[in-house]
Structure formats: structure tokens, C-alpha cells
Write an enzyme that holds these catalytic residues in place. Structure first.
Site, PDB file in Angstrom:
ATOM      1  N   LYS A  69       0.841  -1.203   0.000  1.00 29.12           N
ATOM      2  CA  LYS A  69       0.000   0.000   0.000  1.00 29.12           C
ATOM      3  C   LYS A  69       0.875   1.252   0.000  1.00 29.12           C
ATOM      4  O   LYS A  69       0.727   2.134  -0.836  1.00 29.12           O
ATOM      5  CB  LYS A  69      -0.912   0.013   1.240  1.00 29.12           C
ATOM      6  CG  LYS A  69      -1.990  -1.051   1.216  1.00 29.12           C
ATOM      7  CD  LYS A  69      -2.814  -1.046   2.485  1.00 29.12           C
ATOM      8  CE  LYS A  69      -2.035  -1.604   3.649  1.00 29.12           C
ATOM      9  NZ  LYS A  69      -2.883  -1.982   4.798  1.00 29.12           N
ATOM     10  N   THR A  70       1.778   1.328   0.952  1.00 31.04           N
ATOM     11  CA  THR A  70       2.590   2.538   1.117  1.00 31.04           C
ATOM     12  C   THR A  70       3.983   2.410   0.521  1.00 31.04           C
ATOM     13  O   THR A  70       4.730   3.392   0.479  1.00 31.04           O
ATOM     14  CB  THR A  70       2.728   2.874   2.613  1.00 31.04           C
ATOM     15  OG1 THR A  70       3.308   1.745   3.283  1.00 31.04           O
ATOM     16  CG2 THR A  70       1.377   3.187   3.229  1.00 31.04           C
ATOM     17  N   LYS A 140      14.953   7.432  10.716  1.00 30.43           N
ATOM     18  CA  LYS A 140      16.261   7.782  10.154  1.00 30.43           C
ATOM     19  C   LYS A 140      16.342   9.276   9.847  1.00 30.43           C
ATOM     20  O   LYS A 140      17.364   9.924  10.094  1.00 30.43           O
ATOM     21  CB  LYS A 140      16.511   6.984   8.874  1.00 30.43           C
ATOM     22  CG  LYS A 140      17.804   7.364   8.156  1.00 30.43           C
ATOM     23  CD  LYS A 140      18.061   6.512   6.931  1.00 30.43           C
ATOM     24  CE  LYS A 140      19.355   6.935   6.243  1.00 30.43           C
ATOM     25  NZ  LYS A 140      19.702   6.058   5.098  1.00 30.43           N
ATOM     26  N   HIS A 272      16.581 -15.394  50.681  1.00 32.94           N
ATOM     27  CA  HIS A 272      17.766 -15.243  49.848  1.00 32.94           C
ATOM     28  C   HIS A 272      17.892 -16.385  48.836  1.00 32.94           C
ATOM     29  O   HIS A 272      18.952 -16.999  48.697  1.00 32.94           O
ATOM     30  CB  HIS A 272      19.024 -15.123  50.701  1.00 32.94           C
ATOM     31  CG  HIS A 272      19.000 -13.958  51.634  1.00 32.94           C
ATOM     32  ND1 HIS A 272      18.889 -12.646  51.202  1.00 32.94           N
ATOM     33  CD2 HIS A 272      19.022 -13.883  52.990  1.00 32.94           C
ATOM     34  CE1 HIS A 272      18.866 -11.829  52.234  1.00 32.94           C
ATOM     35  NE2 HIS A 272      18.933 -12.544  53.339  1.00 32.94           N
ATOM     36  N   GLY A 301      10.680 -12.176  57.483  1.00 30.62           N
ATOM     37  CA  GLY A 301      10.932 -11.410  56.266  1.00 30.62           C
ATOM     38  C   GLY A 301      11.056 -12.260  55.024  1.00 30.62           C
ATOM     39  O   GLY A 301      11.576 -11.802  54.000  1.00 30.62           O
ATOM     40  N   ARG A 431      31.588 -29.373  50.539  1.00 33.16           N
ATOM     41  CA  ARG A 431      30.400 -30.169  50.860  1.00 33.16           C
ATOM     42  C   ARG A 431      30.390 -30.551  52.352  1.00 33.16           C
ATOM     43  O   ARG A 431      29.338 -30.667  52.967  1.00 33.16           O
ATOM     44  CB  ARG A 431      30.383 -31.422  49.977  1.00 33.16           C
ATOM     45  CG  ARG A 431      29.003 -31.985  49.721  1.00 33.16           C
ATOM     46  CD  ARG A 431      28.985 -32.770  48.425  1.00 33.16           C
ATOM     47  NE  ARG A 431      29.382 -31.926  47.311  1.00 33.16           N
ATOM     48  CZ  ARG A 431      28.576 -31.061  46.710  1.00 33.16           C
ATOM     49  NH1 ARG A 431      27.334 -30.924  47.129  1.00 33.16           N
ATOM     50  NH2 ARG A 431      29.007 -30.331  45.721  1.00 33.16           N
TER      51      ARG A 431
END
Length: 510
Positions: A69-70, A140, A272, A301, A431
């Protein structure tokens, strides 16, 4: 206003018409010539405002079912022509190309079409060609043209247009150009990701068009942002805004609880990014109480998450604890009333959506990418490597412990008994340290480790861990195996009536 330009003409071609009317009316009031096509042209005509069809400008009809179209020199020449370039102006005059000062485009909804599970043909038809080309051209040439590239920018553009009676500054034109390339790059990324599902190119391409500014990052002196759409995953019912640290903990909580989806009532408390309490029971109230018992100090918390609806009795227990976030798939009305008693407590309903299958994180001057660890250890995959086999209850606890271990920071050891997290050692450099930490914590909170099980996220290079576990009363062990010295740990277990199973899968979490 320095470097400002008066708007004289505009090209409008949008998919969504919402919010466009006041802009069109303002442009008309300013005497701006409006070019348009298709549905947008009809929309403007229906407002009783004069509009020049693009077809009249180009002398070409919309062809190929609206695909073209454009895309024409008289359109792109009018956008890209440099107003301070004699050669450009001469050619614009020679070919009777009008200057276009404003381009307003809203692209075909490609991502929404993909999300709707539409057919591939429908999805491909939503790849915008003319619109994206108009955006790039106008952006641009921001020295002379302002590009409005999304309906999200309509209000800001209208304010600029109204405040200065059609005078647009260079600063605004450049600002909108940046937005335009942001829109185009996001759009192209979405298309790439869709097509790359089959192509499988190894590329890092991520783009989010939604951003939330957080109070701060991990610490108050750090800026923080979240890129993404949390509304896809949660309905936020109450409380303050989620912080950077909240989001990290919520992410850990959601991924951990995904291991218990569809199982008996399960409750976890995280701090955490690690579980400090987790239990599975016949009722969610019992599960919460036993999860809290795992470490009532660290729970302060914390982030709380359940795999099933939270009722009033459970809410009454939760309300006794200061916690940052509560997450569940549903809440009884009475439970919500209780939990909302603390104005800052964040209450989330978790929706059932699929989480990303790839993990990313920044590292040095680049990005690390890996497949998500979707492997969950199962009873069918366990290999008994000792003379003594675990009992049925121990097997159940071993799998339970393994699921927690997978979502705990390495190096880690997890201790479980009767589907309750007794303690874990998290993020240790050895560990042995992780195991000793877990044992000390379990003893501190009054747990009897006799008959408990131990999970390790990686193999034992020496028998020291199983020896320490034996002295603590632990009776069964689950670990990946694969050490060249596996037999040393196996031999110790055989000599001390401890059962051990291996999974063949390591679950490091750094």
C-alpha cells in the site's frame, strides 16, 4: 524553540485506532494535510475530516491483498527527503513528491497473534512490512520528521503537538526516533524468535517492551528495573511494589514449588533464594506449620509459597509472621481478609503458565545462556549402590530432598525426614561445610536426625560426608554419583548400615 519545525503534513497508517481520534482532530485543527490508506483512511473520513488517500498520491491502488500500500517512492521520498539538501528538494519538486513531516504507525499485532496459537499462515500475515519500513525511514530522517511508532506514544505526541501548536523540536524528533528503533528491534526480535523455534540458530536475542522501575537494585545505591510482564504470571491482590530482591526470591520460590505441582498440600518458605522451610502434609495448615518449624528465625521477612489454596486457618498462622510475600494459586475470601491486615504484605495469585525454558545471566562482558534444569529425579531413575536398600518411606524422602536440593545454592546438603525439610547447608565452599551447617541447624531447632535422609547436589569425592552423616543418625543418602572414588563412600555405607542411591544427574546451582 531551536531547530523546531512546523508540522504541515502527516501520514497515518495504524492497526489499532484507539486513542487516534484526538490526534487526528488536532492535526486537522492545525491545518495539517493528512495522508492515509485502508482502514485508517476510513476511520479519518468517518470523523468528517478530510484525508488524502495514499493511492491518490502514488497513482497505484493497494495490491496483493493489502500487502503493498505505502511502499512507493512518492511516500518514502516524502519521508526521506532532506529539507536542507538542494538535490533532494529538487527531486521532490521534479517528481511532485510532497514532504511528509509526521509518520504515525501502529504495527500489526504479531506477538498477540503468536500467543493466540493462530495458524502459521495467519501469523506470517501479521509480519508488518509497510509499517516497519515507514518507521525506519521516518526515524532515520528525524532531523526533519517525527515518527510515532506505537499507540503507547499517542498521548505523549498529542501533548507535544498541543503545547507547541504544531512546532516539533529536534530534541523531541530524536527522542521519538529512539523509541521507533526500539519498537522495530523488538518487533524483529519477536519474529526471529518465532521462526527460530524450528531453525534453531544459536543466537542471543531478547527484547521486552514492558519495563518497571524498581525502588532500587540489590542495595539502595543501585538503580534497578524489571523487564517483562508480571501480570502474565501473577494477579497482585495487595501490598507494596515488588523490589529487586523480592523478584529474585519470588523467582526461586516459583521454580521450587513447580516441583510439587499437583502433589499433596506443600508449603515453602524462602530466604535469599533458598528454602529455609518446606513440608508436605495432608492439609496446607499443617504444611505451613511444619515448614515454619524448619527455621522460624530465617522465616522472618521471607517469601511464602503454597501449591494449593490458602484457607483462613492457615492465614491466621501466617499473619503471626512478618513476611514480605505470600504466593498461592488461590485464597479463601476469609484468608485474604486476614492476610491484608498488614498493608505492605504482598499477596500474589500465581497463574498456571509455562515459564521460559532457557536461563540467561550476565557474565564479564557477555551473557551466559543455558537450558533450564528441567530434570527432576524420580524413583524409577534411582540406582541402589549399597547392600542395604532404602525403605519405601526413605525413598519418598530421598526424592523430596532431591527436589529441594536442586533449587538450593551450591554447594548444598539437604536433610529431610517425613517430607519435612529439617535443614540445609547452602552456598558453602565445601560439601563437608554444607553438611556440618545443616546438622548444626537441625540440632539447634530440636530435630532428631535419626532415620533422616541426606541429599547432595553433587558427588562425594571422599567418604567424609557419609561418615559425618552416619554419626548424626542419617540413614539414607541420595547423590548423583560419578566420582572416581565413589566406592569409598559406598564401602563406608555398607559397613555402617546406611543405604545409598545414585541418580546420575548433578544439580549444581551457582
Amino acid at each position: 524553540m531551536s531547530n523546531s519545525k512546523k508540522v504541515k503534513s502527516a501520514l497515518i497508517s495504524v492497526f489499532h485506532k484507539d486513542g487516534l481520534e484526538p490526534i487526528v482532530k488536532k492535526l486537522n485543527a492545525l491545518g495539517v494535510t493528512i495522508f492515509s490508506t485502508g482502514g485508517t483512511e476510513k476511520f479519518i473520513n468517518d470523523l468528517g475530516i478530510e484525508v488524502v488517500p495514499v493511492e491518490e498520491l502514488t497513482s497505484y491502488p493497494s495490491i496483493l491483498g493489502g500487502r503493498v500500500k505505502t511502499l512507493h517512492p512518492k511516500v518514502f521520498g516524502g519521508i526521506l527527503g532532506r529539507r536542507d539538501h538542494k538535490g533532494d528538494l529538487s527531486q521532490l519538486d521534479e517528481y511532485k513528491i510532497p514532504e511528509i513531516d509526521v509518520v504515525i504507525v501502529d504495527l500489526y499485532p504479531f506477538e498477540k497473534t503468536v500467543a493466540s496459537k493462530a495458524s502459521e499462515q495467519d501469523i506470517i500475515e501479521k509480519i508488518d512490512i509497510g509499517g516497519i519500513s515507514l518507521i525506519r525511514a521516518a526515524a532515520k530522517n528525524f532531523k526533519d520528521v517525527i515518527c510515532v511508532s506505537s499507540m503507547k506514544q499517542y498521548d505523549e505526541f498529542l501533548n507535544i503537538l498541543s503545547a507547541n501548536e504544531g512546532q516539533i523540536s529536534l530534541e523531541d524528533r530524536k527522542n521519538f526516533a529512539a523509541k521507533a528503533f526500539g519498537v522495530s528491534s523488538h518487533y524483529d526480535t519477536a519474529i526471529f524468535k518465532y521462526l527460530n523455534q524450528e531453525a534453531g540458530e544459536v543466537e542471543f536475542r531478547q527484547s521486552f517492551d514492558q519495563v518497571s522501575t524498581l525502588r532500587y537494585g540489590e542495595n539502595p545505591h543501585q538503580k534497578g528495573y524489571f523487564f517483562g510482564n508480571l501480570n502474565e504470571l501473577f494477579d497482585k491482590l495487595h501490598g507494596k511494589e515488588l523490589s529487586y530482591n523480592n523478584l529474585l526470591d519470588v523467582d526461586a520460590a516459583v521454580n521450587l514449588m513447580s516441583e510439587f505441582k499437583g502433589e499433596a498440600p506443600t508449603f515453602a518458605i524462602l530466604k535469599h533464594n533458598n528454602a529455609c522451610g518446606l513440608a508436605q502434609r495432608n492439609t496446607i495448615e499443617e504444611a505451613y506449620k511444619d515448614a515454619l518449624a524448619g527455621d522460624p528465625i530465617s522465616a522472618f521477612g521471607g517469601i511464602l509459597i503454597a501449591n494449593t489454596k490458602i484457607n483462613a486457618k492457615t492465614a491466621e498462622e501466617i499473619h503471626k509472621l512478618f513476611c514480605e510475600v505470600v504466593i498461592a494459586p488461590a485464597y479463601d475470601d476469609d484468608a485474604l481478609g486476614i492476610l491484608k491486615g498488614k498493608k505492605n504484605r504482598i499477596i500474589l495469585i500465581q497463574k498456571d503458565i509455562e515459564l521460559p525454558s532457557v536461563n540467561y545471566r550476565t557474565a564479564l562482558n557477555g551473557v551466559l545462556s543455558q537450558e533450564k534444569d528441567t530434570k527432576t529425579d524420580e524413583l524409577s531413575g534411582l540406582q541402589n549402590v549399597t547392600v542395604l536398600e532404602p525403605s519405601e518411606n526413605e525413598k519418598t524422602d530421598l526424592i523430596f530432598a532431591s527436589k529441594i536440593c536442586k533449587h538450593t545454592k551450591s554447594n548444598t546438603i539437604v536433610l529431610v525426614k517425613n517430607k519435612q525439610l529439617y535443614a540445609s547447608g547452602t552456598g558453602q565452599t565445601s560439601r563437608v561445610d554444607a553438611l556440618n551447617q545443616a546438622i548444626v541447624k537441625a540440632n539447634h531447632f530440636g530435630f532428631d536426625l535419626k532415620g533422616s535422609v541426606m541429599a547432595s547436589d553433587a558427588f562425594f569425592p571422599f567418604p567424609d560426608c557419609v561418615e559425618i552423616a552416619d554419626h548424626a543418625g542419617i540413614s539414607s543418602v541420595i547423590q548423583p554419583g560419578g566420582s572416581i572414588k565413589d566406592q569409598l563412600s559406598i564401602d563406608y555405607c555398607n559397613s555402617h548400615q546406611i543405604s545409598m542411591v545414585t541418580t546420575g544427574t548433578r544439580h549444581f546451582k551457582h
